[in-house]
Design a protein around this motif. Structure first.
Motif, PDB file in Angstrom:
ATOM      1  N   UNK A 116       0.811  -1.212   0.000  1.00  0.00           N
ATOM      2  CA  UNK A 116       0.000   0.000   0.000  1.00  0.00           C
ATOM      3  C   UNK A 116       0.850   1.271   0.000  1.00  0.00           C
ATOM      4  N   UNK A 117       0.320   2.309  -0.641  1.00  0.00           N
ATOM      5  CA  UNK A 117       0.928   3.638  -0.567  1.00  0.00           C
ATOM      6  C   UNK A 117       0.429   4.331   0.705  1.00  0.00           C
ATOM      7  N   UNK A 118       1.102   5.397   1.143  1.00  0.00           N
ATOM      8  CA  UNK A 118       0.633   6.111   2.336  1.00  0.00           C
ATOM      9  C   UNK A 118      -0.805   6.613   2.218  1.00  0.00           C
ATOM     10  N   UNK A 125      -7.527   2.838   6.584  1.00  0.00           N
ATOM     11  CA  UNK A 125      -7.566   2.889   8.046  1.00  0.00           C
ATOM     12  C   UNK A 125      -8.542   3.937   8.572  1.00  0.00           C
ATOM     13  N   UNK A 126      -8.854   4.931   7.738  1.00  0.00           N
ATOM     14  CA  UNK A 126      -9.714   6.003   8.184  1.00  0.00           C
ATOM     15  C   UNK A 126     -11.191   5.708   8.117  1.00  0.00           C
ATOM     16  N   UNK A 128     -14.454   4.739   9.328  1.00  0.00           N
ATOM     17  CA  UNK A 128     -15.123   4.669  10.633  1.00  0.00           C
ATOM     18  C   UNK A 128     -14.257   5.118  11.809  1.00  0.00           C
ATOM     19  N   UNK A 129     -12.965   5.387  11.571  1.00  0.00           N
ATOM     20  CA  UNK A 129     -12.096   5.748  12.695  1.00  0.00           C
ATOM     21  C   UNK A 129     -10.955   6.648  12.211  1.00  0.00           C
ATOM     22  N   UNK A 130     -11.042   7.934  12.512  1.00  0.00           N
ATOM     23  CA  UNK A 130     -10.017   8.896  12.103  1.00  0.00           C
ATOM     24  C   UNK A 130      -8.996   9.168  13.220  1.00  0.00           C
ATOM     25  N   UNK A 131      -9.145   8.516  14.355  1.00  0.00           N
ATOM     26  CA  UNK A 131      -8.268   8.799  15.489  1.00  0.00           C
ATOM     27  C   UNK A 131      -6.839   8.305  15.245  1.00  0.00           C
ATOM     28  N   UNK A 132      -5.872   9.118  15.640  1.00  0.00           N
ATOM     29  CA  UNK A 132      -4.441   8.759  15.537  1.00  0.00           C
ATOM     30  C   UNK A 132      -4.090   8.210  14.160  1.00  0.00           C
ATOM     31  N   UNK A 139       2.567   3.041  11.284  1.00  0.00           N
ATOM     32  CA  UNK A 139       2.823   1.694  11.797  1.00  0.00           C
ATOM     33  C   UNK A 139       2.571   0.651  10.716  1.00  0.00           C
ATOM     34  N   UNK A 140       1.512   0.842   9.937  1.00  0.00           N
ATOM     35  CA  UNK A 140       1.238  -0.103   8.852  1.00  0.00           C
ATOM     36  C   UNK A 140       2.339  -0.056   7.799  1.00  0.00           C
TER      37      UNK A 140
END
Length: 276
Positions: A116-118, A125-126, A128-132, A139-140
């Motif tokens: 995956x690209x950034x 990852x975002x 349902x959840x935008x935290x951190x 980390x991924x």
């Protein structure tokens, strides 16, 4: 805020990293700002890493090692720190990736995390959840350093054509992601094959899975489920069945060259990119 005087180095790899960074900095007689000036980071950044409030990057670790003459300690700690930031249920998988000599992966709707690209990782990852989100994406992406080892693993990725068409993050993100896949076309260790819709019924209809092979240990199969859970197993019968499924998937998938052509076509036709 964490009090650096009470930072427990045994609390986590990140706390241990911060503790050691501060110990080496103070032994060198440098303030946080002075160290920051030397390694081209702010003193605030140094302080946040020392207090386990900020994740160190690989570049930060390498520069700090050179400036503080640590013998490479912080760079060696960096993979452990990043792995510790993954969801607890996934940390075992990251360890498998770090130890494997060969990985065979099949994914139905997503590009595998190691490819995956950034921007794509953030979009995934975002949901349902935008935290951190910055730290979680970092980390991924840090898992991809397995390809930079002295003896990197052989990596075989079979992606369903659906993974190319599922527009994650928008057209620009997808153009960048598909272009990234094309960079591996001539890499003998990172091999990307596309399972086209025209393959019809196939051996992976039960879902995505990964098979990890090791130099001395038995192979392990990993499957993922909902609710933040993963299922690794070294059961010989399961490994044998999944390995056979993978062989059939490779036989049904396009060749590496034809897969690259399909990726280019999708990138041009669906996401509006004309390659020279």
């Amino acid at each position: 805020m964490v009090n650096i005087n009470t930072l427990d180095p045994s609390a986590s790899p990140l706390d241990y990293y911060g503790f050691e960074l501060r110990r080496f900095r103070e032994a060198a007689g440098l303030t946080q700002k002075q160290l920051g000036d030397i390694i081209n980071y702010t003193g605030s950044m140094v302080g946040q890493v020392e207090t386990a409030r900020k994740l160190p990057t690989l570049d930060f670790s390498q520069r700090a090692d050179a400036a503080l003459c640590t013998g490479g300690l912080l760079t060696r700690l960096h993979p452990l720190v990043m792995r510790s930031q993954l969801p607890a249920w996934f940390q075992q998988v990251a360890e498998l990736e770090a130890r494997a000599t060969q990985m065979n992966t099949f994914h139905t709707h997503l590009i595998h995390g190691l490819l995956q690209t950034p921007a794509y990782a953030r979009a995934v990852l975002g949901v349902l959840d935008q935290s951190n989100l910055d730290d979680r994406a970092a980390a991924r992406l840090a898992r991809q350093h397995v390809f930079e080892k002295q003896e990197p693993p052989a990596f075989w990725a079979i992606l369903s054509e659906a993974a190319l068409l599922q527009e994650i993050g928008g057209k620009e993100v997808m153009r960048e992601q598909l272009a990234h896949l094309l960079r591996f076309e001539e890499d003998p260790l990172i091999n990307v094959q596309i399972l086209p819709f025209s393959a019809g019924a196939h051996a992976g209809l039960q879902g995505s899975f990964d098979v990890y092979h090791f130099e001395y240990d038995p192979a392990i199969v990993y499957t993922e489920g909902y609710g933040g859970s993963g299922h690794p197993t070294a059961n010989r019968a399961t490994v044998k069945k999944c390995s056979l499924r993978y062989d059939h998937l490779q036989a049904a998938a396009l060749s590496i060259r034809d897969s690259a052509e399909l990726i280019r076509r999708v990138m041009e036709d669906r996401y509006g990119d004309q390659l020279a």
